[in-house]
Design a protein around this motif. Structure first.
Motif, PDB file in Angstrom:
ATOM      1  N   SER A  86      16.418   9.153   2.128  1.00  0.00           N
ATOM      2  CA  SER A  86      17.018  10.483   2.310  1.00  0.00           C
ATOM      3  C   SER A  86      16.767  11.351   1.082  1.00  0.00           C
ATOM      4  N   SER A  87      16.881  10.754  -0.108  1.00  0.00           N
ATOM      5  CA  SER A  87      16.634  11.496  -1.349  1.00  0.00           C
ATOM      6  C   SER A  87      15.171  11.889  -1.466  1.00  0.00           C
ATOM      7  N   ALA A  88      14.275  10.955  -1.121  1.00  0.00           N
ATOM      8  CA  ALA A  88      12.832  11.228  -1.222  1.00  0.00           C
ATOM      9  C   ALA A  88      12.419  12.361  -0.287  1.00  0.00           C
ATOM     10  N   ARG A  89      13.069  12.460   0.864  1.00  0.00           N
ATOM     11  CA  ARG A  89      12.725  13.514   1.816  1.00  0.00           C
ATOM     12  C   ARG A  89      13.003  14.904   1.266  1.00  0.00           C
TER      13      ARG A  89
ATOM     14  N   LEU B 286       0.833  -1.206   0.000  1.00  0.00           N
ATOM     15  CA  LEU B 286       0.000   0.000   0.000  1.00  0.00           C
ATOM     16  C   LEU B 286       0.868   1.256   0.000  1.00  0.00           C
ATOM     17  N   ILE B 287       1.896   1.269   0.836  1.00  0.00           N
ATOM     18  CA  ILE B 287       2.786   2.428   0.914  1.00  0.00           C
ATOM     19  C   ILE B 287       3.565   2.600  -0.385  1.00  0.00           C
ATOM     20  N   SER B 288       3.963   1.484  -0.998  1.00  0.00           N
ATOM     21  CA  SER B 288       4.653   1.556  -2.291  1.00  0.00           C
ATOM     22  C   SER B 288       3.736   2.147  -3.363  1.00  0.00           C
TER      23      SER B 288
ATOM     24  N   MET C 188       3.103   9.358  -6.243  1.00  0.00           N
ATOM     25  CA  MET C 188       3.887  10.598  -6.178  1.00  0.00           C
ATOM     26  C   MET C 188       4.957  10.598  -7.273  1.00  0.00           C
ATOM     27  N   GLY C 189       5.524   9.428  -7.541  1.00  0.00           N
ATOM     28  CA  GLY C 189       6.490   9.325  -8.630  1.00  0.00           C
ATOM     29  C   GLY C 189       5.857   9.617  -9.982  1.00  0.00           C
TER      30      GLY C 189
ATOM     31  N   ASP D 277      12.854  -0.746  -6.432  1.00  0.00           N
ATOM     32  CA  ASP D 277      11.495  -0.339  -6.056  1.00  0.00           C
ATOM     33  C   ASP D 277      11.616   0.886  -5.160  1.00  0.00           C
ATOM     34  N   ASP D 278      11.609   2.070  -5.782  1.00  0.00           N
ATOM     35  CA  ASP D 278      11.760   3.298  -4.998  1.00  0.00           C
ATOM     36  C   ASP D 278      10.419   3.852  -4.535  1.00  0.00           C
ATOM     37  N   GLY D 279       9.318   3.191  -4.907  1.00  0.00           N
ATOM     38  CA  GLY D 279       7.997   3.654  -4.464  1.00  0.00           C
ATOM     39  C   GLY D 279       7.836   3.583  -2.966  1.00  0.00           C
ATOM     40  N   PHE D 280       8.427   2.558  -2.345  1.00  0.00           N
ATOM     41  CA  PHE D 280       8.305   2.399  -0.894  1.00  0.00           C
ATOM     42  C   PHE D 280       8.954   3.572  -0.158  1.00  0.00           C
TER      43      PHE D 280
END
Length: 333
Positions: free
Chosen positions: A299-302, A86-88, A94-95, A218-221
């Motif tokens: 860290s990048s997503a933040r 679900l979080i992914s 957002m991606g 899998d960077d969605g998570f």
């Protein structure tokens, strides 16, 4: 046209996220989950001095394994597996927004690349009128001015769609009626364990004949976790767990123990035992690397969500910008 498409995309994403956040809230409100998370928060507050301010790896691992007792799907997935998915999905949404936005900027940049100076664009309609040219020419010049204005605005548009999607959901997430969501930061450690297990499993499938479920990234998570922490204004709470430091220390400690054991056993010439220890060390390296990759991704997503700012600092920042705009407008008038 590009602006209309972007707004349709944001609206579609908003509707999608609404449905996902409803499921998210249901999971966090579940009595089994909520009671366990409250216990974990209390445990961390009571023992953080003894644990050097770090959330224990064993505690998160116990949660990840223990939740399987609540039941599995026919595919063998636990509730935490489904929550991770679900979080992914939230992060992938957002991606999607970022991808479409980048595509729009690329399109506008290509269309406006022949304009020499975006800061100083002449008004063609005025020039045509000064020369006394025909009405048709004036209409064409007016159309050209309109196109150039749209392209300039779109290519330099300050609309931050991530920020919009934070502001539209954050009041509800932070309201007193949704206090159960405030436990989210403490479930992130077991979620990361679950994600790393899943990620390693997907990568291993790449080398198999049956590649169903195989994936190399899998960077969605990470994006989903960063987004939800921002909605809840819980970056500081999560950082206080020093979770990735705890993970790093755990795996380095185990690696050092294996190396010492290898040094002791090297004189015994037990080839089978040495092979087992080499495999153990390789497994530890893989897990440590996966956690490092997740840490860098998070860290990048933040950065996309201004993870360095708290809700109070953002409010102050917004107020200062509004004051500057009001002052600028009054000076112009």
């Amino acid at each position: 046209m590009a602006v209309v498409s972007l707004w349709l995309m944001v609206n579609f994403t908003y509707q999608f996220l609404r449905k996902k956040f409803y499921i998210f809230s249901q999971f966090m409100y579940d009595e089994h989950i909520k009671s366990r998370l409250i216990k974990d928060i209390r445990f961390f507050k009571e023992t953080k001095d003894q644990n050097d301010q770090k959330y224990p790896f064993d505690r998160a691992d116990k949660f990840n394994r223990g939740i399987r007792k609540l039941g599995l799907t026919p595919e063998g997935q636990s509730y935490l597996d489904q929550f991770r998915q679900l979080i992914s999905q939230i992060g992938n949404a957002m991606g999607y927004v970022r991808m479409i936005r980048s595509g729009g900027l690329h399109c506008c940049s290509n269309a406006i690349r022949f304009v020499p100076d975006l800061e100083d664009i002449v008004n063609f309609e005025e020039l045509v009128k000064e020369e006394g040219l025909s009405e048709e020419t004036q209409t064409a010049a007016r159309q050209l001015d309109s196109v150039l204005t749209d392209l300039t605005r779109n290519s330099a548009e300050g609309t931050e769609y991530f920020k919009m999607l934070v502001e539209v959901f954050s009041p509800e997430f932070r309201s007193s009626k949704n206090m159960h969501l405030r436990n989210f930061y403490i479930i992130v450690p077991p979620l990361t364990l679950n994600f790393v297990d899943h990620s390693i499993s997907c990568k291993e499938k790449l080398n198999k004949k049956n590649k169903v479920g195989a994936a190399f990234t899998d960077d969605g998570f990470a994006m989903g976790v960063a987004y939800i922490l921002k909605l809840l204004d819980q970056y500081q709470e999560f950082d206080s767990l020093h979770w990735f430091q705890s993970v790093r220390e755990k795996y380095l400690k185990e690696k050092n123990a294996v190396v010492k054991q290898q040094n002791v056993q090297s004189t015994n010439q037990d080839e089978k035992l040495m092979q087992t220890m080499n495999l153990t060390q390789k497994r530890l390296d893989i897990y440590l690397q996966e956690f490092e990759l997740l840490y860098f991704s998070l860290s990048s997503a933040r950065i996309f969500f201004r993870g360095d700012q708290s809700a109070a600092e953002e409010t102050q920042d917004r107020k200062e910008r509004e004051d500057e705009t009001a002052k600028s407008n009054s000076d112009d008038s």
